[in-house]
Design a protein around this motif. Structure first.
Motif, PDB file in Angstrom:
ATOM      1  N   THR A 104       0.834  -1.206   0.000  1.00 36.88           N
ATOM      2  CA  THR A 104       0.000   0.000   0.000  1.00 36.88           C
ATOM      3  C   THR A 104       0.866   1.252   0.000  1.00 36.88           C
ATOM      4  O   THR A 104       0.608   2.193  -0.749  1.00 36.88           O
ATOM      5  N   ARG A 105       1.910   1.254   0.850  1.00 38.42           N
ATOM      6  CA  ARG A 105       2.810   2.424   0.883  1.00 38.42           C
ATOM      7  C   ARG A 105       3.452   2.649  -0.478  1.00 38.42           C
ATOM      8  O   ARG A 105       3.589   3.776  -0.947  1.00 38.42           O
ATOM      9  N   PRO A 111       0.392   8.475  -6.345  1.00 39.08           N
ATOM     10  CA  PRO A 111      -1.073   8.577  -6.309  1.00 39.08           C
ATOM     11  C   PRO A 111      -1.738   8.475  -7.677  1.00 39.08           C
ATOM     12  O   PRO A 111      -2.789   7.835  -7.806  1.00 39.08           O
ATOM     13  N   HIS A 112      -1.148   9.086  -8.709  1.00 35.46           N
ATOM     14  CA  HIS A 112      -1.756   9.029 -10.054  1.00 35.46           C
ATOM     15  C   HIS A 112      -1.786   7.599 -10.580  1.00 35.46           C
ATOM     16  O   HIS A 112      -2.787   7.151 -11.152  1.00 35.46           O
ATOM     17  N   LEU A 113      -0.673   6.881 -10.389  1.00 32.71           N
ATOM     18  CA  LEU A 113      -0.607   5.493 -10.838  1.00 32.71           C
ATOM     19  C   LEU A 113      -1.631   4.640 -10.082  1.00 32.71           C
ATOM     20  O   LEU A 113      -2.353   3.843 -10.686  1.00 32.71           O
ATOM     21  N   THR A 114      -1.699   4.818  -8.779  1.00 38.21           N
ATOM     22  CA  THR A 114      -2.643   4.045  -7.971  1.00 38.21           C
ATOM     23  C   THR A 114      -4.082   4.329  -8.389  1.00 38.21           C
ATOM     24  O   THR A 114      -4.901   3.408  -8.494  1.00 38.21           O
ATOM     25  N   GLU A 115      -4.380   5.596  -8.663  1.00 35.59           N
ATOM     26  CA  GLU A 115      -5.729   5.961  -9.120  1.00 35.59           C
ATOM     27  C   GLU A 115      -6.055   5.250 -10.426  1.00 35.59           C
ATOM     28  O   GLU A 115      -7.139   4.680 -10.599  1.00 35.59           O
ATOM     29  N   ALA A 116      -5.099   5.237 -11.340  1.00 32.01           N
ATOM     30  CA  ALA A 116      -5.329   4.607 -12.646  1.00 32.01           C
ATOM     31  C   ALA A 116      -5.529   3.103 -12.508  1.00 32.01           C
ATOM     32  O   ALA A 116      -6.470   2.529 -13.080  1.00 32.01           O
ATOM     33  N   LEU A 117      -4.662   2.441 -11.751  1.00 28.44           N
ATOM     34  CA  LEU A 117      -4.750   0.993 -11.597  1.00 28.44           C
ATOM     35  C   LEU A 117      -6.012   0.583 -10.849  1.00 28.44           C
ATOM     36  O   LEU A 117      -6.673  -0.393 -11.207  1.00 28.44           O
ATOM     37  N   THR A 118      -6.360   1.342  -9.817  1.00 22.56           N
ATOM     38  CA  THR A 118      -7.554   1.026  -9.023  1.00 22.56           C
ATOM     39  C   THR A 118      -8.821   1.231  -9.848  1.00 22.56           C
ATOM     40  O   THR A 118      -9.734   0.400  -9.820  1.00 22.56           O
ATOM     41  N   ARG A 119      -8.884   2.332 -10.581  1.00 19.94           N
ATOM     42  CA  ARG A 119     -10.064   2.568 -11.427  1.00 19.94           C
ATOM     43  C   ARG A 119     -10.211   1.491 -12.491  1.00 19.94           C
ATOM     44  O   ARG A 119     -11.317   1.012 -12.755  1.00 19.94           O
ATOM     45  N   ALA A 120      -9.099   1.081 -13.088  1.00 25.53           N
ATOM     46  CA  ALA A 120      -9.157   0.021 -14.104  1.00 25.53           C
ATOM     47  C   ALA A 120      -9.700  -1.269 -13.495  1.00 25.53           C
ATOM     48  O   ALA A 120     -10.545  -1.949 -14.103  1.00 25.53           O
ATOM     49  N   PHE A 121      -9.238  -1.593 -12.302  1.00 23.14           N
ATOM     50  CA  PHE A 121      -9.700  -2.816 -11.632  1.00 23.14           C
ATOM     51  C   PHE A 121     -11.195  -2.720 -11.345  1.00 23.14           C
ATOM     52  O   PHE A 121     -11.938  -3.687 -11.517  1.00 23.14           O
ATOM     53  N   MET A 122     -11.661  -1.531 -10.946  1.00 26.96           N
ATOM     54  CA  MET A 122     -13.087  -1.334 -10.647  1.00 26.96           C
ATOM     55  C   MET A 122     -13.940  -1.414 -11.913  1.00 26.96           C
ATOM     56  O   MET A 122     -15.068  -1.909 -11.875  1.00 26.96           O
ATOM     57  N   PHE A 123     -13.425  -0.928 -13.038  1.00 27.39           N
ATOM     58  CA  PHE A 123     -14.202  -0.872 -14.285  1.00 27.39           C
ATOM     59  C   PHE A 123     -14.126  -2.169 -15.090  1.00 27.39           C
ATOM     60  O   PHE A 123     -14.826  -2.327 -16.083  1.00 27.39           O
ATOM     61  N   ALA A 124     -13.269  -3.086 -14.681  1.00 28.13           N
ATOM     62  CA  ALA A 124     -13.061  -4.308 -15.460  1.00 28.13           C
ATOM     63  C   ALA A 124     -14.349  -5.119 -15.561  1.00 28.13           C
ATOM     64  O   ALA A 124     -15.101  -5.247 -14.595  1.00 28.13           O
ATOM     65  N   ASP A 125     -14.605  -5.646 -16.768  1.00 22.78           N
ATOM     66  CA  ASP A 125     -15.782  -6.490 -16.980  1.00 22.78           C
ATOM     67  C   ASP A 125     -15.321  -7.917 -17.289  1.00 22.78           C
ATOM     68  O   ASP A 125     -14.155  -8.257 -17.114  1.00 22.78           O
ATOM     69  N   ALA A 126     -16.248  -8.749 -17.749  1.00 23.85           N
ATOM     70  CA  ALA A 126     -15.938 -10.170 -17.971  1.00 23.85           C
ATOM     71  C   ALA A 126     -14.843 -10.377 -19.003  1.00 23.85           C
ATOM     72  O   ALA A 126     -14.139 -11.392 -18.971  1.00 23.85           O
ATOM     73  N   ASP A 167     -10.113  -8.335  -1.343  1.00 21.99           N
ATOM     74  CA  ASP A 167     -11.294  -7.494  -1.584  1.00 21.99           C
ATOM     75  C   ASP A 167     -11.344  -6.337  -0.590  1.00 21.99           C
ATOM     76  O   ASP A 167     -11.663  -5.199  -0.958  1.00 21.99           O
ATOM     77  N   VAL A 168     -11.044  -6.626   0.683  1.00 13.44           N
ATOM     78  CA  VAL A 168     -11.027  -5.570   1.703  1.00 13.44           C
ATOM     79  C   VAL A 168      -9.921  -4.565   1.391  1.00 13.44           C
ATOM     80  O   VAL A 168     -10.108  -3.345   1.492  1.00 13.44           O
ATOM     81  N   TRP A 169      -8.763  -5.086   0.986  1.00 13.72           N
ATOM     82  CA  TRP A 169      -7.636  -4.211   0.669  1.00 13.72           C
ATOM     83  C   TRP A 169      -7.971  -3.295  -0.507  1.00 13.72           C
ATOM     84  O   TRP A 169      -7.709  -2.091  -0.467  1.00 13.72           O
ATOM     85  N   LEU A 170      -8.590  -3.867  -1.551  1.00 13.07           N
ATOM     86  CA  LEU A 170      -8.976  -3.053  -2.706  1.00 13.07           C
ATOM     87  C   LEU A 170      -9.996  -1.989  -2.307  1.00 13.07           C
ATOM     88  O   LEU A 170      -9.902  -0.830  -2.733  1.00 13.07           O
ATOM     89  N   ALA A 171     -10.970  -2.362  -1.466  1.00 11.51           N
ATOM     90  CA  ALA A 171     -11.975  -1.392  -1.007  1.00 11.51           C
ATOM     91  C   ALA A 171     -11.307  -0.250  -0.236  1.00 11.51           C
ATOM     92  O   ALA A 171     -11.685   0.921  -0.387  1.00 11.51           O
ATOM     93  N   ALA A 172     -10.301  -0.593   0.579  1.00 13.22           N
ATOM     94  CA  ALA A 172      -9.581   0.444   1.321  1.00 13.22           C
ATOM     95  C   ALA A 172      -8.813   1.356   0.363  1.00 13.22           C
ATOM     96  O   ALA A 172      -8.795   2.582   0.534  1.00 13.22           O
ATOM     97  N   LEU A 173      -8.203   0.766  -0.676  1.00 12.49           N
ATOM     98  CA  LEU A 173      -7.502   1.578  -1.675  1.00 12.49           C
ATOM     99  C   LEU A 173      -8.456   2.512  -2.399  1.00 12.49           C
ATOM    100  O   LEU A 173      -8.137   3.670  -2.665  1.00 12.49           O
ATOM    101  N   THR A 186      -6.585   4.027   5.941  1.00  8.80           N
ATOM    102  CA  THR A 186      -6.481   2.860   5.055  1.00  8.80           C
ATOM    103  C   THR A 186      -5.711   1.743   5.744  1.00  8.80           C
ATOM    104  O   THR A 186      -6.143   0.587   5.776  1.00  8.80           O
ATOM    105  N   GLY A 187      -4.564   2.094   6.317  1.00 11.82           N
ATOM    106  CA  GLY A 187      -3.751   1.109   7.020  1.00 11.82           C
ATOM    107  C   GLY A 187      -4.480   0.490   8.195  1.00 11.82           C
ATOM    108  O   GLY A 187      -4.420  -0.733   8.415  1.00 11.82           O
ATOM    109  N   ALA A 188      -5.204   1.326   8.955  1.00 17.49           N
ATOM    110  CA  ALA A 188      -5.939   0.823  10.127  1.00 17.49           C
ATOM    111  C   ALA A 188      -7.053  -0.128   9.708  1.00 17.49           C
ATOM    112  O   ALA A 188      -7.289  -1.157  10.367  1.00 17.49           O
ATOM    113  N   GLN A 189      -7.745   0.193   8.617  1.00 16.30           N
ATOM    114  CA  GLN A 189      -8.831  -0.679   8.153  1.00 16.30           C
ATOM    115  C   GLN A 189      -8.296  -2.034   7.700  1.00 16.30           C
ATOM    116  O   GLN A 189      -8.874  -3.078   8.007  1.00 16.30           O
ATOM    117  N   ILE A 190      -7.184  -2.014   6.984  1.00 12.88           N
ATOM    118  CA  ILE A 190      -6.573  -3.267   6.528  1.00 12.88           C
ATOM    119  C   ILE A 190      -6.170  -4.114   7.738  1.00 12.88           C
ATOM    120  O   ILE A 190      -6.423  -5.322   7.791  1.00 12.88           O
TER     121      ILE A 190
END
Length: 200
Positions: A104-105, A111-126, A167-173, A186-190
């Motif tokens: 996570t650190r 931050p820009h890279l993390t935003e891009a990777l996280t959004r892609a993971f969220m938008f991914a379809d079948a 799944d919890v880690w991704l939700a925290a991200l 984020t760290g505390a939730q994980i």
């Protein structure tokens, strides 16, 4: 192989093809690091990687395939750096938390890279199922090694447990990327989630 899957390293026969794939992912990560999700445009990636646009689409059918594959490569790198290193912690929970917080650190430092990777993971379809599965298995391998040092392959139960933790880690991200949580929160939730799931 389906035309909607990305070409994995195993699918590439020549060193030139593997080098091309590496350049494409390097360009993707560079563009995402500078401008986030919106900066990763297929033509910009092709130009920076010095490949034809048609070639890029043969390797990665969409921007989502590209970014999820880039996330997989970041996980591969993280896993490789820890492979021969003893993970600190007296319990499985402590070791898993150590791995997740370190990962996570690393992501939060860009931050820009993390935003891009996280959004892609969220938008991914079948159509991105194979790439999502690969990322999930990489995370499972990392976390299983933390839970059971010396065990090379995750069991079915390990995969189920690490999927829930992932799944919890991704939700925290997502919470951090969208500004709903601070890095500390984020760290505390994980940490809370891992203790609740592993109970050791």
């Amino acid at each position: 192989m389906s035309a909607t899957n990305s070409l994995n390293v195993e699918d590439l026969g020549s060193a030139a093809q593997r080098d091309r794939r590496k350049r494409i992912l390097d360009a993707t990560i560079d563009l995402a690091s500078k401008g986030g999700f919106d900066a990763v445009q297929m033509r910009a990636v092709a130009d920076q990687a010095d490949v034809a646009l048609g070639t890029l689409y043969r390797y990665f059918p969409s921007k989502i395939h590209l970014l999820v594959s880039a996330l997989g490569r970041e996980f591969e790198r993280a896993e490789a750096t820890r492979r021969d290193v003893e993970i600190p912690g007296d319990t499985a929970s402590e070791r898993v938390i150590n791995v997740l917080k370190g990962t996570t650190r690393g992501l939060q430092s860009s931050p820009h890279l993390t935003e891009a990777l996280t959004r892609a993971f969220m938008f991914a379809d079948a159509s991105v199922q194979a790439e999502i599965h690969q990322v999930g298995m990489l995370l499972s391998t990392m976390l299983t090694r933390a839970m059971h040092p010396g065990q090379s392959e995750p069991t079915d139960e390990d995969v189920a447990i690490t999927r829930i933790i992932g799944d919890v880690w991704l939700a925290a991200l997502v919470g951090w990327v969208t500004g709903r949580m601070t890095a500390a929160e984020t760290g505390a939730q994980i940490e809370r989630a891992v203790h609740l799931i592993l109970r050791d």
